[in-house]
Enzyme design. Structure first.
Site, PDB file in Angstrom:
ATOM      1  N   LYS A  77     -83.151 -37.261  36.160  1.00  0.00           N
ATOM      2  CA  LYS A  77     -82.462 -36.122  35.551  1.00  0.00           C
ATOM      3  C   LYS A  77     -81.097 -36.562  35.024  1.00  0.00           C
ATOM      4  CE  LYS A  77     -81.314 -31.287  36.776  1.00  0.00           C
ATOM      5  NZ  LYS A  77     -81.316 -30.309  37.892  1.00  0.00           N
ATOM      6  N   SER A 152     -83.647 -25.981  36.765  1.00  0.00           N
ATOM      7  CA  SER A 152     -83.012 -26.703  35.686  1.00  0.00           C
ATOM      8  C   SER A 152     -83.592 -28.095  35.449  1.00  0.00           C
ATOM      9  CB  SER A 152     -81.514 -26.817  35.958  1.00  0.00           C
ATOM     10  OG  SER A 152     -81.274 -27.649  37.068  1.00  0.00           O
ATOM     11  N   SER A 176     -83.985 -25.716  41.492  1.00  0.00           N
ATOM     12  CA  SER A 176     -84.086 -26.487  40.239  1.00  0.00           C
ATOM     13  C   SER A 176     -85.094 -27.620  40.259  1.00  0.00           C
ATOM     14  CB  SER A 176     -82.719 -27.032  39.844  1.00  0.00           C
ATOM     15  OG  SER A 176     -81.948 -26.000  39.292  1.00  0.00           O
TER      16      SER A 176
END
Lengths: 482, 88
Positions: A77, A152, A176
Protein backbone atom coordinates in the site's frame (compact mmCIF):
# COMPACT_ATOMS: atom_id res chain seq x y z
CA UNK A 1 1.74 -21.66 -15.08
CA UNK A 2 -1.25 -19.81 -13.69
CA UNK A 3 -1.04 -16.45 -11.95
CA UNK A 4 -3.95 -17.57 -9.75
CA UNK A 5 -1.83 -19.96 -7.67
CA UNK A 6 -1.56 -19.60 -3.91
CA UNK A 7 1.63 -18.43 -2.17
CA UNK A 8 2.17 -21.95 -0.90
CA UNK A 9 1.84 -23.42 -4.42
CA UNK A 10 4.21 -20.78 -5.78
CA UNK A 11 6.88 -21.79 -3.27
CA UNK A 12 6.38 -25.49 -4.08
CA UNK A 13 6.60 -24.69 -7.79
CA UNK A 14 9.90 -22.88 -7.31
CA UNK A 15 11.26 -25.67 -5.12
CA UNK A 16 10.40 -28.44 -7.57
CA UNK A 17 11.67 -26.38 -10.50
CA UNK A 18 8.40 -26.15 -12.39
CA UNK A 19 8.53 -22.32 -12.31
CA UNK A 20 11.25 -19.71 -12.02
CA UNK A 21 10.93 -16.37 -10.28
CA UNK A 22 11.85 -14.58 -13.50
CA UNK A 23 9.12 -16.32 -15.51
CA UNK A 24 6.53 -15.65 -12.88
CA UNK A 25 7.47 -11.99 -12.43
CA UNK A 26 7.61 -11.44 -16.21
CA UNK A 27 4.17 -12.95 -16.60
CA UNK A 28 2.86 -10.90 -13.68
CA UNK A 29 4.23 -7.64 -15.14
CA UNK A 30 2.70 -8.49 -18.49
CA UNK A 31 -0.65 -9.12 -16.84
CA UNK A 32 -0.38 -5.88 -14.85
CA UNK A 33 0.27 -3.97 -18.06
CA UNK A 34 -2.89 -5.40 -19.60
CA UNK A 35 -5.13 -5.00 -16.54
CA UNK A 36 -4.07 -1.62 -15.18
CA UNK A 37 -5.93 0.59 -17.67
CA UNK A 38 -9.07 -1.12 -16.37
CA UNK A 39 -8.32 -1.85 -12.69
CA UNK A 40 -5.86 0.87 -11.60
CA UNK A 41 -4.61 -1.03 -8.57
CA UNK A 42 -1.13 0.50 -8.67
CA UNK A 43 0.31 3.99 -8.26
CA UNK A 44 3.82 2.84 -9.17
CA UNK A 45 5.47 -0.34 -10.41
CA UNK A 46 8.87 -1.72 -9.41
CA UNK A 47 11.04 -1.19 -12.51
CA UNK A 48 13.76 -3.50 -11.21
CA UNK A 49 11.47 -6.46 -10.53
CA UNK A 50 12.77 -8.64 -13.39
CA UNK A 51 16.39 -8.05 -12.44
CA UNK A 52 15.60 -8.85 -8.79
CA UNK A 53 13.88 -12.07 -9.89
CA UNK A 54 16.96 -13.06 -11.93
CA UNK A 55 19.17 -12.57 -8.90
CA UNK A 56 16.90 -14.78 -6.82
CA UNK A 57 16.83 -17.49 -9.51
CA UNK A 58 20.63 -17.38 -9.54
CA UNK A 59 20.73 -17.89 -5.80
CA UNK A 60 18.32 -20.83 -6.10
CA UNK A 61 20.33 -22.47 -8.91
CA UNK A 62 23.65 -22.11 -7.13
CA UNK A 63 22.18 -23.65 -3.98
CA UNK A 64 22.60 -20.53 -1.84
CA UNK A 65 20.26 -19.81 1.02
CA UNK A 66 17.05 -18.22 -0.27
CA UNK A 67 14.46 -16.29 1.74
CA UNK A 68 11.00 -17.67 2.48
CA UNK A 69 9.23 -15.87 -0.39
CA UNK A 70 11.49 -17.11 -3.26
CA UNK A 71 10.88 -14.04 -5.43
CA UNK A 72 7.12 -13.98 -4.93
CA UNK A 73 5.41 -10.74 -6.01
CA UNK A 74 3.98 -8.79 -3.08
CA UNK A 75 2.32 -5.39 -3.50
CA UNK A 76 2.56 -2.67 -0.85
CA UNK A 77 0.00 0.00 0.00
CA UNK A 78 1.34 3.42 -0.92
CA UNK A 79 1.36 4.70 2.66
CA UNK A 80 4.17 2.27 3.60
CA UNK A 81 7.72 3.43 2.83
CA UNK A 82 10.11 1.67 0.48
CA UNK A 83 13.49 3.39 0.43
CA UNK A 84 14.25 5.43 -2.66
CA UNK A 85 10.72 5.12 -4.03
CA UNK A 86 7.75 7.40 -3.91
CA UNK A 87 5.21 7.11 -1.10
CA UNK A 88 2.32 9.35 -2.08
CA UNK A 89 -0.51 8.30 0.27
CA UNK A 90 -2.59 8.98 -2.88
CA UNK A 91 -2.32 12.67 -2.03
CA UNK A 92 -1.15 15.61 -4.10
CA UNK A 93 0.57 16.72 -0.92
CA UNK A 94 3.10 13.86 -1.15
CA UNK A 95 3.13 13.47 -4.93
CA UNK A 96 6.89 14.05 -5.03
CA UNK A 97 7.88 12.56 -1.70
CA UNK A 98 10.67 9.98 -1.82
CA UNK A 99 10.95 7.63 1.17
CA UNK A 100 14.33 7.98 2.89
CA UNK A 101 14.13 4.55 4.57
CA UNK A 102 12.37 1.18 4.47
CA UNK A 103 9.42 0.46 6.76
CA UNK A 104 10.26 -2.43 9.10
CA UNK A 105 7.71 -4.67 7.33
CA UNK A 106 9.39 -3.81 4.02
CA UNK A 107 12.91 -4.67 5.25
CA UNK A 108 11.50 -7.94 6.61
CA UNK A 109 10.01 -8.87 3.23
CA UNK A 110 13.12 -7.79 1.32
CA UNK A 111 15.35 -9.90 3.56
CA UNK A 112 13.08 -12.89 2.81
CA UNK A 113 13.46 -12.42 -0.98
CA UNK A 114 10.00 -11.08 -1.71
CA UNK A 115 9.72 -8.93 -4.82
CA UNK A 116 7.87 -5.75 -3.99
CA UNK A 117 6.04 -5.53 -7.26
CA UNK A 118 4.48 -2.10 -6.84
CA UNK A 119 2.79 0.46 -4.61
CA UNK A 120 -0.99 0.24 -4.46
CA UNK A 121 -3.73 2.84 -4.59
CA UNK A 122 -5.71 3.97 -1.53
CA UNK A 123 -8.06 6.65 -0.36
CA UNK A 124 -6.02 9.78 0.32
CA UNK A 125 -4.12 9.23 3.59
CA UNK A 126 -6.15 6.00 4.03
CA UNK A 127 -9.37 7.92 4.72
CA UNK A 128 -12.26 6.26 2.94
CA UNK A 129 -14.00 3.00 2.05
CA UNK A 130 -13.94 3.02 -1.75
CA UNK A 131 -10.60 4.47 -3.06
CA UNK A 132 -12.79 7.21 -4.54
CA UNK A 133 -10.82 9.72 -2.48
CA UNK A 134 -7.50 8.86 -4.15
CA UNK A 135 -6.07 12.03 -5.72
CA UNK A 136 -4.98 9.85 -8.66
CA UNK A 137 -8.35 8.27 -9.49
CA UNK A 138 -10.11 5.24 -8.00
CA UNK A 139 -9.27 1.56 -8.33
CA UNK A 140 -11.98 -0.67 -9.80
CA UNK A 141 -13.45 -3.86 -8.44
CA UNK A 142 -12.17 -6.73 -10.61
CA UNK A 143 -15.45 -8.65 -10.11
CA UNK A 144 -17.36 -5.79 -11.70
CA UNK A 145 -15.54 -2.63 -12.71
CA UNK A 146 -18.63 -0.46 -12.21
CA UNK A 147 -18.34 -1.11 -8.48
CA UNK A 148 -15.93 0.19 -5.87
CA UNK A 149 -13.26 -2.21 -4.57
CA UNK A 150 -13.70 -1.02 -0.97
CA UNK A 151 -11.08 0.88 0.93
CA UNK A 152 -8.93 2.30 2.00
CA UNK A 153 -6.52 -0.50 0.95
CA UNK A 154 -8.56 -0.90 -2.26
CA UNK A 155 -5.55 -1.05 -4.58
CA UNK A 156 -3.99 -3.83 -2.49
CA UNK A 157 -7.19 -5.89 -2.62
CA UNK A 158 -7.61 -5.29 -6.38
CA UNK A 159 -3.99 -6.30 -7.07
CA UNK A 160 -4.50 -9.61 -5.25
CA UNK A 161 -8.03 -10.37 -6.54
CA UNK A 162 -7.01 -9.28 -10.07
CA UNK A 163 -4.00 -11.69 -10.02
CA UNK A 164 -1.52 -8.80 -10.28
CA UNK A 165 0.19 -9.93 -7.09
CA UNK A 166 0.10 -13.02 -4.86
CA UNK A 167 0.08 -11.13 -1.58
CA UNK A 168 -0.24 -7.56 -0.40
CA UNK A 169 0.24 -5.41 2.66
CA UNK A 170 -2.48 -2.92 3.52
CA UNK A 171 -3.17 -0.88 6.63
CA UNK A 172 -6.30 -1.11 8.75
CA UNK A 173 -7.45 1.82 10.92
CA UNK A 174 -11.18 1.08 10.90
CA UNK A 175 -11.52 -1.78 8.45
CA UNK A 176 -9.24 -0.65 5.62
CA UNK A 177 -7.83 -4.15 5.11
CA UNK A 178 -11.00 -6.16 5.83
CA UNK A 179 -13.48 -3.98 3.93
CA UNK A 180 -11.71 -4.17 0.52
CA UNK A 181 -10.88 -7.84 1.21
CA UNK A 182 -14.62 -8.48 1.58
CA UNK A 183 -15.58 -6.36 -1.46
CA UNK A 184 -12.95 -8.06 -3.69
CA UNK A 185 -13.38 -11.62 -2.35
CA UNK A 186 -9.96 -12.10 -0.78
CA UNK A 187 -8.67 -12.71 2.76
CA UNK A 188 -7.60 -9.72 4.88
CA UNK A 189 -6.33 -9.70 8.46
CA UNK A 190 -6.17 -6.85 10.96
CA UNK A 191 -3.65 -8.07 13.55
CA UNK A 192 -3.70 -7.39 17.29
CA UNK A 193 -2.65 -3.80 17.99
CA UNK A 194 1.11 -3.97 18.52
CA UNK A 195 1.74 -7.29 16.74
CA UNK A 196 3.13 -5.67 13.58
CA UNK A 197 5.52 -2.71 13.51
CA UNK A 198 4.14 0.58 12.20
CA UNK A 199 7.60 2.04 11.64
CA UNK A 200 7.54 3.45 8.12
CA UNK A 201 3.73 3.49 7.89
CA UNK A 202 2.62 7.08 7.38
CA UNK A 203 0.52 7.92 10.41
CA UNK A 204 -3.19 8.56 10.30
CA UNK A 205 -4.47 7.38 13.69
CA UNK A 206 -1.57 5.84 15.60
CA UNK A 207 -3.47 4.57 18.61
CA UNK A 208 -5.50 2.00 16.64
CA UNK A 209 -4.01 1.38 13.19
CA UNK A 210 -2.12 -1.73 12.11
CA UNK A 211 -0.48 -3.00 8.94
CA UNK A 212 -2.29 -6.15 7.77
CA UNK A 213 -1.61 -9.02 5.34
CA UNK A 214 -3.92 -9.74 2.37
CA UNK A 215 -4.03 -12.78 0.10
CA UNK A 216 -6.33 -15.10 -1.81
CA UNK A 217 -6.00 -17.89 0.77
CA UNK A 218 -5.97 -17.97 4.57
CA UNK A 219 -2.72 -19.98 4.58
CA UNK A 220 -1.07 -17.32 2.37
CA UNK A 221 -2.03 -14.63 4.87
CA UNK A 222 -0.60 -16.80 7.69
CA UNK A 223 2.68 -17.11 5.79
CA UNK A 224 2.92 -13.36 5.30
CA UNK A 225 2.07 -12.72 8.96
CA UNK A 226 4.92 -15.07 9.95
CA UNK A 227 7.38 -12.61 8.45
CA UNK A 228 5.99 -9.27 9.60
CA UNK A 229 4.92 -10.00 13.20
CA UNK A 230 7.06 -9.26 16.22
CA UNK A 231 8.79 -6.70 18.39
CA UNK A 232 10.49 -3.79 16.63
CA UNK A 233 12.76 -1.41 18.57
CA UNK A 234 11.64 1.36 16.18
CA UNK A 235 8.01 1.05 17.23
CA UNK A 236 7.64 1.18 21.01
CA UNK A 237 3.98 0.07 20.77
CA UNK A 238 4.98 -3.35 19.41
CA UNK A 239 4.45 -6.18 21.88
CA UNK A 240 7.28 -8.29 23.26
CA UNK A 241 5.35 -11.59 23.33
CA UNK A 242 6.91 -14.35 21.20
CA UNK A 243 5.15 -15.01 17.90
CA UNK A 244 4.17 -18.59 16.98
CA UNK A 245 4.37 -20.17 13.53
CA UNK A 246 0.96 -19.18 12.19
CA UNK A 247 1.06 -21.72 9.38
CA UNK A 248 1.69 -24.91 11.31
CA UNK A 249 -1.47 -26.61 12.49
CA UNK A 250 -3.67 -24.21 10.52
CA UNK A 251 -5.89 -27.18 9.58
CA UNK A 252 -6.74 -28.39 13.11
CA UNK A 253 -10.38 -27.36 12.71
CA UNK A 254 -12.73 -25.70 15.17
CA UNK A 255 -14.75 -28.61 16.51
CA UNK A 256 -16.04 -27.88 20.00
CA UNK A 257 -15.22 -24.15 19.81
CA UNK A 258 -17.74 -21.57 20.97
CA UNK A 259 -18.72 -18.83 18.58
CA UNK A 260 -20.66 -15.68 19.46
CA UNK A 261 -22.65 -13.84 16.84
CA UNK A 262 -22.42 -10.13 17.57
CA UNK A 263 -26.07 -9.11 17.55
CA UNK A 264 -25.49 -5.40 16.85
CA UNK A 265 -23.48 -6.25 13.70
CA UNK A 266 -25.56 -9.12 12.37
CA UNK A 267 -29.13 -7.85 12.39
CA UNK A 268 -31.10 -4.64 12.09
CA UNK A 269 -32.16 -2.16 9.48
CA UNK A 270 -28.68 -1.35 8.20
CA UNK A 271 -27.97 -4.95 7.17
CA UNK A 272 -28.42 -5.77 3.49
CA UNK A 273 -30.66 -8.84 2.89
CA UNK A 274 -28.16 -10.54 0.56
CA UNK A 275 -25.33 -10.03 3.04
CA UNK A 276 -27.57 -11.46 5.78
CA UNK A 277 -28.40 -14.53 3.73
CA UNK A 278 -24.73 -15.25 2.96
CA UNK A 279 -23.90 -14.77 6.64
CA UNK A 280 -26.57 -17.33 7.56
CA UNK A 281 -24.94 -19.85 5.25
CA UNK A 282 -21.60 -19.23 6.96
CA UNK A 283 -23.27 -19.74 10.35
CA UNK A 284 -24.57 -23.16 9.35
CA UNK A 285 -21.15 -24.02 7.96
CA UNK A 286 -19.62 -23.20 11.35
CA UNK A 287 -22.17 -25.46 13.03
CA UNK A 288 -21.37 -28.30 10.63
CA UNK A 289 -17.71 -27.87 11.55
CA UNK A 290 -18.70 -28.72 15.11
CA UNK A 291 -18.72 -25.25 16.65
CA UNK A 292 -21.39 -24.11 19.08
CA UNK A 293 -23.09 -20.89 18.08
CA UNK A 294 -24.93 -18.40 20.25
CA UNK A 295 -25.90 -14.76 19.95
CA UNK A 296 -24.09 -12.19 22.09
CA UNK A 297 -24.84 -8.50 22.59
CA UNK A 298 -22.17 -5.80 22.80
CA UNK A 299 -24.41 -2.78 23.26
CA UNK A 300 -21.57 -0.24 22.89
CA UNK A 301 -21.24 -1.27 19.23
CA UNK A 302 -24.06 1.14 18.32
CA UNK A 303 -21.81 4.05 19.37
CA UNK A 304 -18.64 2.81 17.70
CA UNK A 305 -18.92 4.62 14.38
CA UNK A 306 -19.22 7.98 16.17
CA UNK A 307 -16.48 6.99 18.60
CA UNK A 308 -14.20 5.87 15.81
CA UNK A 309 -14.61 9.08 13.81
CA UNK A 310 -14.15 11.30 16.86
CA UNK A 311 -10.91 9.55 17.86
CA UNK A 312 -9.44 9.15 14.38
CA UNK A 313 -10.18 12.67 13.21
CA UNK A 314 -8.63 14.06 16.39
CA UNK A 315 -5.47 12.05 15.76
CA UNK A 316 -5.51 12.84 12.04
CA UNK A 317 -5.82 16.56 12.75
CA UNK A 318 -2.64 16.34 14.75
CA UNK A 319 -0.76 13.92 12.45
CA UNK A 320 -1.55 15.79 9.26
CA UNK A 321 -0.52 19.14 10.67
CA UNK A 322 3.04 18.22 9.67
CA UNK A 323 2.15 18.86 6.03
CA UNK A 324 3.04 22.52 5.98
CA UNK A 325 4.87 22.38 2.64
CA UNK A 326 8.18 23.27 4.24
CA UNK A 327 9.37 19.72 4.84
CA UNK A 328 7.12 17.83 2.43
CA UNK A 329 5.05 19.09 -0.40
CA UNK A 330 4.99 20.63 -3.78
CA UNK A 331 6.41 23.66 -5.54
CA UNK A 332 4.86 26.72 -4.00
CA UNK A 333 7.12 29.72 -3.60
CA UNK A 334 6.86 31.30 -0.17
CA UNK A 335 7.60 34.75 -1.61
CA UNK A 336 4.80 37.18 -0.85
CA UNK A 337 3.10 35.04 1.82
CA UNK A 338 3.14 35.45 5.54
CA UNK A 339 3.60 32.25 7.54
CA UNK A 340 -0.01 31.37 8.34
CA UNK A 341 -1.44 32.21 4.96
CA UNK A 342 1.32 30.20 3.27
CA UNK A 343 0.42 27.06 5.23
CA UNK A 344 -3.31 27.54 4.67
CA UNK A 345 -2.66 27.92 0.98
CA UNK A 346 -0.42 24.85 0.93
CA UNK A 347 -3.11 22.76 2.63
CA UNK A 348 -5.48 23.38 -0.23
CA UNK A 349 -3.67 20.45 -1.79
CA UNK A 350 -5.49 18.10 0.55
CA UNK A 351 -8.56 16.56 -1.03
CA UNK A 352 -12.08 17.26 0.30
CA UNK A 353 -12.37 14.24 2.62
CA UNK A 354 -8.99 14.89 4.28
CA UNK A 355 -9.92 18.56 4.69
CA UNK A 356 -13.25 17.61 6.28
CA UNK A 357 -11.57 15.24 8.68
CA UNK A 358 -8.98 17.84 9.62
CA UNK A 359 -11.74 20.30 10.48
CA UNK A 360 -13.57 17.62 12.48
CA UNK A 361 -10.27 16.69 14.08
CA UNK A 362 -9.70 20.26 15.17
CA UNK A 363 -13.22 20.46 16.49
CA UNK A 364 -13.72 17.38 18.64
CA UNK A 365 -10.81 17.90 21.05
CA UNK A 366 -11.12 21.71 21.23
CA UNK A 367 -11.80 23.68 24.40
CA UNK A 368 -15.52 23.70 25.10
CA UNK A 369 -16.24 20.65 22.92
CA UNK A 370 -13.80 18.00 24.17
CA UNK A 371 -16.19 16.98 26.95
CA UNK A 372 -19.01 16.47 24.50
CA UNK A 373 -17.03 14.55 21.88
CA UNK A 374 -13.51 13.37 22.63
CA UNK A 375 -13.83 12.40 26.29
CA UNK A 376 -17.13 10.61 25.70
CA UNK A 377 -15.62 8.70 22.79
CA UNK A 378 -12.71 7.61 24.96
CA UNK A 379 -15.12 6.35 27.61
CA UNK A 380 -17.15 4.39 25.04
CA UNK A 381 -13.88 2.86 23.84
CA UNK A 382 -13.07 1.81 27.39
CA UNK A 383 -16.49 0.25 27.98
CA UNK A 384 -16.47 -1.51 24.61
CA UNK A 385 -13.11 -3.04 25.47
CA UNK A 386 -14.56 -4.44 28.70
CA UNK A 387 -17.61 -5.79 26.87
CA UNK A 388 -15.55 -7.61 24.27
CA UNK A 389 -13.19 -8.99 26.93
CA UNK A 390 -16.18 -10.30 28.85
CA UNK A 391 -17.56 -11.89 25.67
CA UNK A 392 -14.23 -13.66 25.15
CA UNK A 393 -14.53 -15.32 28.55
CA UNK A 394 -17.51 -17.19 27.07
CA UNK A 395 -16.57 -17.47 23.40
CA UNK A 396 -13.48 -18.42 21.40
CA UNK A 397 -14.59 -16.36 18.41
CA UNK A 398 -16.99 -13.52 17.65
CA UNK A 399 -18.42 -13.28 14.15
CA UNK A 400 -20.39 -10.91 11.92
CA UNK A 401 -20.64 -9.98 8.26
CA UNK A 402 -17.46 -8.00 7.42
CA UNK A 403 -19.44 -5.15 5.84
CA UNK A 404 -23.21 -4.76 6.31
CA UNK A 405 -23.69 -3.70 2.69
CA UNK A 406 -22.73 -5.08 -0.74
CA UNK A 407 -20.05 -3.36 -2.83
CA UNK A 408 -21.66 -0.18 -4.19
CA UNK A 409 -21.39 1.71 -7.45
CA UNK A 410 -18.98 4.60 -7.96
CA UNK A 411 -20.46 7.89 -6.81
CA UNK A 412 -23.25 6.22 -4.84
CA UNK A 413 -22.08 7.33 -1.40
CA UNK A 414 -19.42 9.92 -2.16
CA UNK A 415 -21.68 12.90 -1.44
CA UNK A 416 -22.97 11.51 1.82
CA UNK A 417 -20.10 11.13 4.29
CA UNK A 418 -22.44 9.69 6.91
CA UNK A 419 -23.68 6.85 4.69
CA UNK A 420 -20.06 6.10 3.90
CA UNK A 421 -19.01 6.16 7.55
CA UNK A 422 -21.81 3.75 8.51
CA UNK A 423 -20.30 1.08 6.21
CA UNK A 424 -17.58 0.82 8.90
CA UNK A 425 -19.91 -0.29 11.70
CA UNK A 426 -18.79 -3.94 11.71
CA UNK A 427 -15.08 -3.33 11.35
CA UNK A 428 -14.18 -0.50 13.76
CA UNK A 429 -14.73 -2.56 16.92
CA UNK A 430 -11.57 -4.62 16.31
CA UNK A 431 -9.54 -1.42 16.00
CA UNK A 432 -11.07 0.28 19.03
CA UNK A 433 -10.48 -2.80 21.21
CA UNK A 434 -7.14 -3.90 19.72
CA UNK A 435 -8.31 -7.47 18.99
CA UNK A 436 -7.45 -9.23 15.72
CA UNK A 437 -10.11 -9.79 13.04
CA UNK A 438 -10.09 -11.46 9.65
CA UNK A 439 -12.38 -11.26 6.62
CA UNK A 440 -12.98 -14.53 4.76
CA UNK A 441 -14.53 -14.45 1.26
CA UNK A 442 -17.66 -16.56 1.44
CA UNK A 443 -19.87 -16.19 -1.61
CA UNK A 444 -20.34 -14.29 -4.85
CA UNK A 445 -23.98 -13.22 -5.20
CA UNK A 446 -25.12 -11.63 -8.47
CA UNK A 447 -21.49 -11.10 -9.32
CA UNK A 448 -20.67 -9.29 -6.06
CA UNK A 449 -18.50 -10.71 -3.27
CA UNK A 450 -19.62 -11.05 0.37
CA UNK A 451 -17.19 -11.69 3.22
CA UNK A 452 -17.54 -13.00 6.77
CA UNK A 453 -15.63 -11.51 9.69
CA UNK A 454 -14.16 -13.45 12.60
CA UNK A 455 -12.68 -11.82 15.72
CA UNK A 456 -10.47 -13.56 18.28
CA UNK A 457 -9.01 -12.32 21.55
CA UNK A 458 -5.75 -10.32 21.78
CA UNK A 459 -2.79 -12.21 20.25
CA UNK A 460 -4.95 -15.19 19.24
CA UNK A 461 -4.04 -14.86 15.54
CA UNK A 462 -3.09 -18.51 15.35
CA UNK A 463 -6.56 -19.62 16.49
CA UNK A 464 -8.14 -16.93 14.30
CA UNK A 465 -6.36 -18.24 11.20
CA UNK A 466 -7.43 -21.80 12.09
CA UNK A 467 -11.07 -20.72 12.17
CA UNK A 468 -10.64 -18.78 8.91
CA UNK A 469 -9.04 -21.80 7.28
CA UNK A 470 -11.84 -24.09 8.43
CA UNK A 471 -14.48 -21.70 7.09
CA UNK A 472 -12.62 -21.21 3.80
CA UNK A 473 -12.82 -24.95 3.16
CA UNK A 474 -16.62 -24.96 3.43
CA UNK A 475 -17.07 -22.77 0.37
CA UNK A 476 -15.83 -22.54 -3.18
CA UNK A 477 -15.34 -19.12 -4.74
CA UNK A 478 -15.73 -19.23 -8.54
CA UNK A 479 -12.75 -18.25 -10.66
CA UNK A 480 -12.56 -14.56 -11.46
CA UNK A 481 -13.21 -13.48 -15.03
CA UNK A 482 -10.71 -10.76 -15.89
CA UNK B 1 -26.36 22.56 17.16
CA UNK B 2 -22.91 23.75 16.30
CA UNK B 3 -22.88 27.01 14.38
CA UNK B 4 -21.18 27.85 11.14
CA UNK B 5 -19.11 30.49 12.93
CA UNK B 6 -17.76 27.93 15.41
CA UNK B 7 -16.72 25.60 12.60
CA UNK B 8 -15.22 28.50 10.67
CA UNK B 9 -13.17 29.49 13.67
CA UNK B 10 -11.80 25.96 14.08
CA UNK B 11 -10.89 25.78 10.37
CA UNK B 12 -9.00 29.02 10.79
CA UNK B 13 -7.13 27.72 13.84
CA UNK B 14 -6.28 24.53 11.90
CA UNK B 15 -4.87 26.82 9.17
CA UNK B 16 -7.27 25.46 6.62
CA UNK B 17 -8.29 27.80 3.90
CA UNK B 18 -11.16 26.39 1.86
CA UNK B 19 -13.26 27.27 -1.10
CA UNK B 20 -16.95 26.24 -1.31
CA UNK B 21 -17.30 27.07 2.35
CA UNK B 22 -20.99 26.19 2.57
CA UNK B 23 -20.59 22.67 1.24
CA UNK B 24 -17.83 21.92 3.73
CA UNK B 25 -19.72 23.32 6.66
CA UNK B 26 -22.93 21.51 5.82
CA UNK B 27 -21.16 18.17 5.72
CA UNK B 28 -19.05 18.81 8.80
CA UNK B 29 -22.15 19.95 10.65
CA UNK B 30 -24.04 16.84 9.58
CA UNK B 31 -21.28 14.58 10.89
CA UNK B 32 -21.05 16.55 14.14
CA UNK B 33 -24.79 16.17 14.70
CA UNK B 34 -24.42 12.44 14.18
CA UNK B 35 -21.78 12.46 16.95
CA UNK B 36 -24.61 13.56 19.29
CA UNK B 37 -25.47 9.85 19.50
CA UNK B 38 -22.65 9.69 22.06
CA UNK B 39 -24.91 11.61 24.48
CA UNK B 40 -27.09 8.49 24.72
CA UNK B 41 -24.28 6.08 25.62
CA UNK B 42 -24.39 4.82 29.19
CA UNK B 43 -20.80 5.54 30.16
CA UNK B 44 -21.41 6.69 33.71
CA UNK B 45 -18.32 6.00 35.83
CA UNK B 46 -16.18 4.87 32.88
CA UNK B 47 -12.54 5.83 32.94
CA UNK B 48 -10.56 7.38 30.13
CA UNK B 49 -8.04 4.85 28.81
CA UNK B 50 -4.46 5.95 28.35
CA UNK B 51 -1.83 4.29 26.23
CA UNK B 52 1.10 3.53 28.49
CA UNK B 53 4.60 2.73 27.34
CA UNK B 54 7.09 2.12 30.08
CA UNK B 55 10.37 3.96 29.72
CA UNK B 56 12.26 0.65 29.90
CA UNK B 57 10.54 -0.39 26.69
CA UNK B 58 11.95 2.48 24.68
CA UNK B 59 15.00 1.82 22.55
CA UNK B 60 18.28 3.16 23.79
CA UNK B 61 18.92 6.81 23.16
CA UNK B 62 21.90 6.32 20.90
CA UNK B 63 23.29 8.23 17.96
CA UNK B 64 22.68 6.34 14.73
CA UNK B 65 24.35 7.80 11.65
CA UNK B 66 22.09 8.39 8.66
CA UNK B 67 24.10 8.93 5.55
CA UNK B 68 21.46 10.17 3.15
CA UNK B 69 21.28 13.88 2.63
CA UNK B 70 17.77 14.25 3.94
CA UNK B 71 17.91 17.99 4.25
CA UNK B 72 18.31 18.38 0.50
CA UNK B 73 14.87 16.89 0.04
CA UNK B 74 13.40 19.92 1.75
CA UNK B 75 11.50 22.40 -0.31
CA UNK B 76 13.26 25.70 -0.89
CA UNK B 77 16.60 24.49 0.39
CA UNK B 78 19.48 26.75 -0.59
CA UNK B 79 23.08 26.40 0.55
CA UNK B 80 22.76 25.89 4.27
CA UNK B 81 19.42 27.68 4.57
CA UNK B 82 15.78 26.76 4.31
CA UNK B 83 13.60 29.45 2.94
CA UNK B 84 10.37 29.81 4.90
CA UNK B 85 7.62 32.39 4.65
CA UNK B 86 7.92 35.59 6.68
CA UNK B 87 6.89 35.36 10.34
CA UNK B 88 4.81 38.19 11.73
Amino acid sequence: MSLAISAIDYINGIKNGSITAEEFIAKTLDHIKKQEPKLHAFLSINEDAIEQARQIDKKIKSGQKVGAFYGMPISIKDNICIKGGKTTCASKMLQNYTSPYDATVVSNLKSQDAILIGKTNLDEFAMGVATEFSAFGPSRNPWNVDYVPGGSSGGSAVSVAGLESILSLGSDTGGSVRNPASFCSIVGLKPTYGLVSRYGLISYSNSIEQIGPMGRKVEDVALLLNHIAGKDPYDPTTLTSPTPDYLSGIDVGISGKKIGIIKEMSSGAGLDKTVESVFRNAMSAFEKLGAKIEEVSLDMVQYTVATYYVLTTAEAGSNLSRYDNLRYGYELDSEGYEFKSYISKARRNFGPEVTRRMILGGFVPSAGFAGKYLLKALKVKNKLKKQIQSAFTKFDYLISPTVPVLPFRFGEKIDDPLAMYLADINTVTANLTGVPAISIPYEIRNGLPVGVQIHANILQEKQLLQAGYALQNTTEIPEINL
Amino acid sequence: MVTKEEIQNIAKLMRIDIENTDEYFERVQKVLSYFDILDKADIEGEEIPVQEISIENLREDQYAPFNDKLIQQLKNYKGIYIRAPKMN
